[in-house]
Scaffold this motif. Structure first.
Motif, PDB file in Angstrom:
ATOM      1  N   ALA A 186     -28.327   4.764  -6.801  1.00 49.90           N
ATOM      2  CA  ALA A 186     -27.267   3.895  -6.297  1.00 49.90           C
ATOM      3  C   ALA A 186     -26.626   3.140  -7.453  1.00 49.90           C
ATOM      4  CB  ALA A 186     -27.829   2.912  -5.277  1.00 49.90           C
ATOM      5  N   GLY A 187     -25.381   3.467  -7.740  1.00 43.27           N
ATOM      6  CA  GLY A 187     -24.655   2.826  -8.818  1.00 43.27           C
ATOM      7  C   GLY A 187     -23.528   3.719  -9.281  1.00 43.27           C
ATOM      8  N   LEU A 239     -31.773  20.727 -14.486  1.00 44.25           N
ATOM      9  CA  LEU A 239     -33.203  20.582 -14.198  1.00 44.25           C
ATOM     10  C   LEU A 239     -33.609  21.268 -12.899  1.00 44.25           C
ATOM     11  CD1 LEU A 239     -33.661  16.819 -15.183  1.00 44.25           C
ATOM     12  CD2 LEU A 239     -34.646  18.791 -16.383  1.00 44.25           C
ATOM     13  N   GLY A 240     -32.646  21.743 -12.139  1.00 42.43           N
ATOM     14  CA  GLY A 240     -32.943  22.414 -10.870  1.00 42.43           C
ATOM     15  C   GLY A 240     -33.293  21.472  -9.744  1.00 42.43           C
ATOM     16  N   ILE A 241     -32.811  20.229  -9.815  1.00 38.18           N
ATOM     17  CA  ILE A 241     -33.147  19.240  -8.782  1.00 38.18           C
ATOM     18  C   ILE A 241     -31.891  18.658  -8.128  1.00 38.18           C
ATOM     19  CG2 ILE A 241     -35.372  18.605  -9.783  1.00 38.18           C
ATOM     20  CD1 ILE A 241     -33.964  16.141 -11.020  1.00 38.18           C
ATOM     21  N   ALA A 242     -30.759  19.335  -8.275  1.00 40.95           N
ATOM     22  CA  ALA A 242     -29.508  18.790  -7.746  1.00 40.95           C
ATOM     23  C   ALA A 242     -29.590  18.540  -6.243  1.00 40.95           C
ATOM     24  CB  ALA A 242     -28.350  19.728  -8.059  1.00 40.95           C
ATOM     25  N   ASP A 243     -30.381  19.346  -5.534  1.00 44.22           N
ATOM     26  CA  ASP A 243     -30.503  19.159  -4.088  1.00 44.22           C
ATOM     27  C   ASP A 243     -31.417  17.997  -3.733  1.00 44.22           C
ATOM     28  OD1 ASP A 243     -32.716  20.555  -5.111  1.00 44.22           O
ATOM     29  OD2 ASP A 243     -33.142  21.491  -3.174  1.00 44.22           O
ATOM     30  N   ARG A 244     -32.109  17.441  -4.745  1.00 46.01           N
ATOM     31  CA  ARG A 244     -33.030  16.317  -4.494  1.00 46.01           C
ATOM     32  C   ARG A 244     -32.531  15.006  -5.089  1.00 46.01           C
ATOM     33  NH1 ARG A 244     -38.313  16.485  -6.438  1.00 46.01           N
ATOM     34  NH2 ARG A 244     -38.079  18.139  -7.995  1.00 46.01           N
ATOM     35  N   VAL A 245     -31.382  15.043  -5.734  1.00 49.29           N
ATOM     36  CA  VAL A 245     -30.818  13.825  -6.330  1.00 49.29           C
ATOM     37  C   VAL A 245     -29.546  13.470  -5.573  1.00 49.29           C
ATOM     38  CG1 VAL A 245     -29.904  12.741  -8.414  1.00 49.29           C
ATOM     39  CG2 VAL A 245     -31.787  14.395  -8.586  1.00 49.29           C
ATOM     40  N   HIS A 246     -29.532  12.285  -4.997  1.00 57.56           N
ATOM     41  CA  HIS A 246     -28.420  11.858  -4.147  1.00 57.56           C
ATOM     42  C   HIS A 246     -27.703  10.693  -4.825  1.00 57.56           C
ATOM     43  CE1 HIS A 246     -30.307  14.293  -0.936  1.00 57.56           C
ATOM     44  NE2 HIS A 246     -31.428  13.867  -1.509  1.00 57.56           N
ATOM     45  N   PHE A 247     -26.470  10.933  -5.235  1.00 55.62           N
ATOM     46  CA  PHE A 247     -25.662   9.917  -5.898  1.00 55.62           C
ATOM     47  C   PHE A 247     -24.958   9.100  -4.819  1.00 55.62           C
ATOM     48  CE2 PHE A 247     -26.470  13.040  -9.117  1.00 55.62           C
ATOM     49  CZ  PHE A 247     -26.519  12.324 -10.323  1.00 55.62           C
ATOM     50  N   LEU A 248     -25.379   7.867  -4.656  1.00 54.44           N
ATOM     51  CA  LEU A 248     -24.903   7.051  -3.547  1.00 54.44           C
ATOM     52  C   LEU A 248     -23.679   6.212  -3.901  1.00 54.44           C
ATOM     53  CD1 LEU A 248     -28.284   5.693  -2.113  1.00 54.44           C
ATOM     54  CD2 LEU A 248     -27.255   7.970  -1.879  1.00 54.44           C
ATOM     55  N   GLY A 249     -23.322   6.167  -5.197  1.00 56.30           N
ATOM     56  CA  GLY A 249     -22.225   5.297  -5.607  1.00 56.30           C
ATOM     57  C   GLY A 249     -22.644   3.840  -5.560  1.00 56.30           C
ATOM     58  N   TRP A 250     -21.667   2.960  -5.764  1.00 57.18           N
ATOM     59  CA  TRP A 250     -21.955   1.528  -5.750  1.00 57.18           C
ATOM     60  C   TRP A 250     -22.230   1.082  -4.320  1.00 57.18           C
ATOM     61  CZ3 TRP A 250     -23.272  -1.425  -9.582  1.00 57.18           C
ATOM     62  CH2 TRP A 250     -23.352  -2.804  -9.368  1.00 57.18           C
ATOM     63  N   ARG A 251     -23.306   0.319  -4.141  1.00 56.79           N
ATOM     64  CA  ARG A 251     -23.730  -0.084  -2.802  1.00 56.79           C
ATOM     65  C   ARG A 251     -23.824  -1.597  -2.695  1.00 56.79           C
ATOM     66  NH1 ARG A 251     -23.851   4.169   0.763  1.00 56.79           N
ATOM     67  NH2 ARG A 251     -25.107   2.770   2.034  1.00 56.79           N
ATOM     68  N   HIS A 252     -23.664  -2.083  -1.469  1.00 55.92           N
ATOM     69  CA  HIS A 252     -23.822  -3.512  -1.196  1.00 55.92           C
ATOM     70  C   HIS A 252     -24.977  -3.762  -0.231  1.00 55.92           C
ATOM     71  CE1 HIS A 252     -20.125  -4.530  -3.310  1.00 55.92           C
ATOM     72  NE2 HIS A 252     -19.566  -3.489  -2.720  1.00 55.92           N
ATOM     73  N   ASP A 253     -25.770  -2.731   0.042  1.00 53.80           N
ATOM     74  CA  ASP A 253     -26.891  -2.867   0.981  1.00 53.80           C
ATOM     75  C   ASP A 253     -28.216  -2.642   0.251  1.00 53.80           C
ATOM     76  OD1 ASP A 253     -26.349  -0.205   0.476  1.00 53.80           O
ATOM     77  OD2 ASP A 253     -26.572   0.453   2.558  1.00 53.80           O
ATOM     78  N   ARG A 254     -28.382  -3.316  -0.874  1.00 54.36           N
ATOM     79  CA  ARG A 254     -29.548  -3.117  -1.732  1.00 54.36           C
ATOM     80  C   ARG A 254     -30.854  -3.352  -0.973  1.00 54.36           C
ATOM     81  NH1 ARG A 254     -28.150  -3.752  -7.414  1.00 54.36           N
ATOM     82  NH2 ARG A 254     -30.134  -4.800  -7.831  1.00 54.36           N
ATOM     83  N   LEU A 276     -36.049   5.281  -5.326  1.00 52.51           N
ATOM     84  CA  LEU A 276     -34.747   4.638  -5.378  1.00 52.51           C
ATOM     85  C   LEU A 276     -34.521   4.039  -6.758  1.00 52.51           C
ATOM     86  CD1 LEU A 276     -32.167   3.315  -4.071  1.00 52.51           C
ATOM     87  CD2 LEU A 276     -33.661   1.376  -3.496  1.00 52.51           C
ATOM     88  N   CYS A 277     -33.323   4.218  -7.290  1.00 54.24           N
ATOM     89  CA  CYS A 277     -32.936   3.527  -8.526  1.00 54.24           C
ATOM     90  C   CYS A 277     -31.601   2.847  -8.295  1.00 54.24           C
ATOM     91  CB  CYS A 277     -32.855   4.497  -9.697  1.00 54.24           C
ATOM     92  SG  CYS A 277     -32.534   3.663 -11.272  1.00 54.24           S
ATOM     93  N   LEU A 278     -31.584   1.532  -8.479  1.00 54.74           N
ATOM     94  CA  LEU A 278     -30.370   0.733  -8.378  1.00 54.74           C
ATOM     95  C   LEU A 278     -29.941   0.385  -9.795  1.00 54.74           C
ATOM     96  CD1 LEU A 278     -31.719  -1.688  -5.641  1.00 54.74           C
ATOM     97  CD2 LEU A 278     -29.987   0.054  -5.252  1.00 54.74           C
ATOM     98  N   ALA A 279     -28.881   0.998 -10.286  1.00 56.01           N
ATOM     99  CA  ALA A 279     -28.531   0.784 -11.694  1.00 56.01           C
ATOM    100  C   ALA A 279     -27.113   1.248 -11.993  1.00 56.01           C
ATOM    101  CB  ALA A 279     -29.498   1.551 -12.597  1.00 56.01           C
ATOM    102  N   ARG A 280     -26.524   0.603 -12.992  1.00 58.92           N
ATOM    103  CA  ARG A 280     -25.295   1.148 -13.560  1.00 58.92           C
ATOM    104  C   ARG A 280     -25.637   2.458 -14.246  1.00 58.92           C
ATOM    105  NH1 ARG A 280     -23.131  -1.136 -17.780  1.00 58.92           N
ATOM    106  NH2 ARG A 280     -24.944  -2.404 -18.300  1.00 58.92           N
ATOM    107  N   LEU A 281     -24.756   3.411 -14.173  1.00 61.01           N
ATOM    108  CA  LEU A 281     -25.001   4.711 -14.802  1.00 61.01           C
ATOM    109  C   LEU A 281     -24.610   4.604 -16.271  1.00 61.01           C
ATOM    110  CD1 LEU A 281     -23.702   7.057 -11.955  1.00 61.01           C
ATOM    111  CD2 LEU A 281     -25.856   5.783 -12.139  1.00 61.01           C
TER     112      LEU A 281
END
Length: 198
Positions: A43-44, A59-74, A13-18
């Protein structure tokens, strides 16, 4: 499942501004070095959204990277993840380190000023050189593969959290600071006449 993550996947998990200073390009490179059951929850939001999506495809990992957007359930995300990653090039403190400790998960971070000063490398988390994707991948792999080691990191981090960042610890620190300020003022103060007179 709501993020399209397959059952049995291991989660970073990475919680960060892009943003460029967050080192997310290096994190994607690190994920590409890990086995196919390792998925990244990112998440960000921010200016690098399109660039990071394109890099994950390259990189061939698009199916393993999930862009969750901004979240409030850290907190919930941290508890669900295997390892939170903090790959920042610049991070004055890194609240997510403390949040990871509170969620009782092992934290892997690049050696930006804040995380490097907060984490005892190898004891309360793992710290790797900034912009070093292979080292980041190795640290993530170690935490994901060796759950006994990861649990030991989380236990030590929870103890450090209680000692240094709990409500009681912060109150003690403030009282100590105020006491030293008062004692210092008392030592410097001498009887004077009207305000400003000596």
């Amino acid at each position: 499942q709501s993020f399209g993550t397959p059952e049995g996947a291991r989660i970073v998990l990475c919680l960060a501004r892009l943003h460029p200073k967050k080192g997310l390009d290096r994190l994607l490179e690190a994920i590409a070095e890990l086995s196919g059951d390792v998925h990244l929850w990112l998440a960000g939001d921010g200016e690098l959204d399109k660039a990071l999506r394109a890099q994950s495809v390259q990189l061939g990992i698009a199916d393993r990277v999930h862009f969750l957007g901004w979240r409030h359930d850290r907190g919930a995300l941290l508890r669900a993840a295997g390892v939170p990653a903090v790959p920042s090039r610049y991070e004055p403190f890194g609240t997510v380190v403390i949040e990871g400790w509170a969620a009782h998960v092992p934290v892997v971070a690049a050696a930006a000023v804040g995380p490097a000063a907060t984490i005892a490398d190898g004891r309360t988390g793992l710290v790797v050189p900034i912009d070093d994707a292979p080292s980041l991948a190795a640290a993530l792999r170690r935490c994901l593969d060796d759950r006994v080691f990861a649990a030991a990191l989380a236990d030590a981090a929870a103890a450090a959290l209680e000692q240094n960042y709990s409500r009681a610890a912060v109150v003690r620190a403030y009282l100590d600071l105020y006491g030293r300020l008062v004692d210092g003022d008392a030592a410097r103060t001498r009887p004077v006449g009207p305000v400003g007179a000596r």
